[in-house]
Design an enzyme around this catalytic site. Structure first.
Site, short mmCIF file in Angstrom:
data_model
loop_
_atom_site.label_atom_id
_atom_site.label_comp_id
_atom_site.label_asym_id
_atom_site.label_seq_id
_atom_site.Cartn_x
_atom_site.Cartn_y
_atom_site.Cartn_z
N TYR A 1 0.94 -1.06 -0.01
CA TYR A 1 0.05 0.00 -0.04
C TYR A 1 0.78 1.15 -0.04
O TYR A 1 1.98 1.27 0.53
CB TYR A 1 -0.71 0.18 1.30
CG TYR A 1 -1.91 -1.35 1.38
CD1 TYR A 1 -2.94 -1.23 0.82
CD2 TYR A 1 -1.36 -2.17 2.09
CE1 TYR A 1 -3.78 -2.32 0.94
CE2 TYR A 1 -1.92 -3.42 2.17
CZ TYR A 1 -3.31 -3.47 1.54
OH TYR A 1 -4.03 -4.58 1.74
N CYS A 2 0.30 2.28 -0.66
CA CYS A 2 0.80 3.64 -0.35
C CYS A 2 -0.22 4.49 -0.28
O CYS A 2 -1.31 4.42 -0.87
CB CYS A 2 1.79 3.95 -1.63
SG CYS A 2 1.23 3.99 -3.32
N PHE A 3 0.13 5.73 0.18
CA PHE A 3 -0.83 6.94 0.27
C PHE A 3 -0.16 8.22 0.21
O PHE A 3 1.01 8.30 0.69
CB PHE A 3 -1.69 6.70 1.45
CG PHE A 3 -0.81 7.19 2.74
CD1 PHE A 3 -1.30 8.48 3.14
CD2 PHE A 3 -0.26 6.38 3.49
CE1 PHE A 3 -0.56 8.92 4.23
CE2 PHE A 3 0.63 6.87 4.78
CZ PHE A 3 0.42 8.06 5.18
#
Length: 391
Positions: free
Chosen positions: A9-11
């Site tokens: 995941y990345c944000f």
């Protein structure tokens, strides 16, 4: 063969969703559990006209100047899953699966494109343009794992961030689509999320409204859980909220690699503060001139004898463990075999992390100009202190 994309995941969170006007970027790694990750820093450099750069599998033309970068990467390859440069640009790579099978032919890896974008782009848009141009010229393909028995291939998505805006870039072969993001929280994982946008690869893509990349047989549950926790915990994002969400995600998914964060809207001597973690506590890194290198988080180099560089590739698997990796192996064994001592060690490590966050907050809230000499050894000292506690 087209591998199942791992659940990483990345944000990015922009004001007003983030605390104190900061832009917050985060990424975790979901690489194989026994793969060694390292943190490497490369200073800005000038290059001779006509020179070449050797990426993981292919050689391409070098540019006259490359920016200073810090990368968190699997130690056997040239590129990186995530990184930042001296101008506050961050790039994260996510593996995605599309209708078009990913190529096994060796070309640029998505992780090579992360590094190339950071080395050559002083803004998010510049990094986007670099990645797209190289993708169209050289394509993407090759084994994403250090595995001589099978070729694991993926398509790539990217989150490209600076202090003003972010770009989501999704690709399938040489096809690509990009969407600009500001003023909100965006999470990126295996599913493709762009439905329509203004920036399309007109050369390679022939639809003006809807993209038809497929989400395939993708389980969205983990992504939605991550996004929900992020929004719930990080509304007016504090540093501790970011860390708690990533720790929850890593624990829930049994991931074992690294996480990476940038707090980029406040300049520190025209530099930017980053938190980096290897399976353990987050440690600060600040871009200043003459950053002290940290051999204790860098894997040994095997040069041209590296099995990753020989054809056929990956016929052997050398010991790439660096000193901090070995310490974390010992700590994990302690947690598994002696719960009381393991929990005591964990409390010590979390207290050490808290001290680092408090020191970081002090740096961020100062009104006077920071002397770069104060932080040139910051990351080195944090790693050294962590190792002393393990010993």
């Amino acid at each position: 063969r087209m591998a199942a994309a791992p659940p990483s995941y990345c944000f990015v969170a922009f004001p007003p969703c983030s605390k104190d006007g900061l832009v917050v970027f985060g990424k975790n790694s979901a690489r194989p559990r026994d793969e060694v990750q390292e943190v490497v820093y490369f200073a800005a450099a000038a290059h001779d006209p006509g020179s070449k750069v050797e990426c993981t599998y292919i050689e391409i033309e070098q540019v006259p100047k490359t920016h200073a970068i810090v990368l968190s990467r699997p130690s056997w390859l040239w590129g990186a899953e995530m990184g930042a440069n001296e101008h506050g640009v961050c790039v994260a790579n996510e593996a995605v699966v599309t209708r078009e099978p990913a190529s096994e032919s060796e070309a640029l890896l998505g992780m090579d494109l992360v590094r190339l974008g950071l080395e050559r782009g002083a803004t998010a848009k510049e990094a986007l343009d670099v990645i797209v141009a190289l993708l169209e010229e050289h394509g993407q393909g090759g084994n994403y794992y250090e595995d001589g028995s099978s070729c694991h291939t993926f398509q790539s998505a990217f989150l490209i961030v600076d202090r003003n805006e972010a770009w989501i870039l999704e690709t399938s072969g040489k096809y690509w689509a990009a969407e600009k993001i500001t003023g909100q929280i965006i999470t990126l994982s295996k599913p493709l999320i762009i439905n329509s946008c203004k920036e399309l690869s007109w050369k390679n893509w022939h639809y003006k409204s809807k993209l038809t990349f497929v989400e395939g047989s993708i389980n969205n549950f983990h992504k939605y859980c991550f996004g929900f926790c992020l929004r719930k915990s990080l509304c007016q994002i504090p540093e501790s909220g970011f860390i708690s969400v990533y720790r929850f995600t890593l624990s829930a998914l049994s991931l074992a690699s690294s996480a990476f964060a940038l707090f980029s809207l406040r300049s520190i001597c025209s530099s930017h503060l980053i938190l980096i973690s290897f399976r353990s506590i987050f440690k600060p890194f600040i871009f200043v001139d003459d950053v002290k290198l940290v051999p204790k988080v860098q894997s040994p180099s095997f040069g041209n004898d590296d099995p990753a560089k020989k054809i056929p590739r990956f016929q052997e698997k050398p010991d790439r463990r660096h000193e901090l990796y070995k310490a974390h192996e010992w700590a994990r064994s302690l947690l598994e075999n002696d719960q009381d001592k393991g929990q005591k060690l964990m409390r010590i490590m979390l207290d050490l992390e808290k001290q680092g966050l408090e020191a970081m907050e002090d740096i961020l809230t100062r009104t006077e100009v920071l002397d770069p000499a104060e932080v040139v050894d910051l990351f080195y000292d944090c790693v050294d202190t962590e190792l002393k506690f393990f010993k």
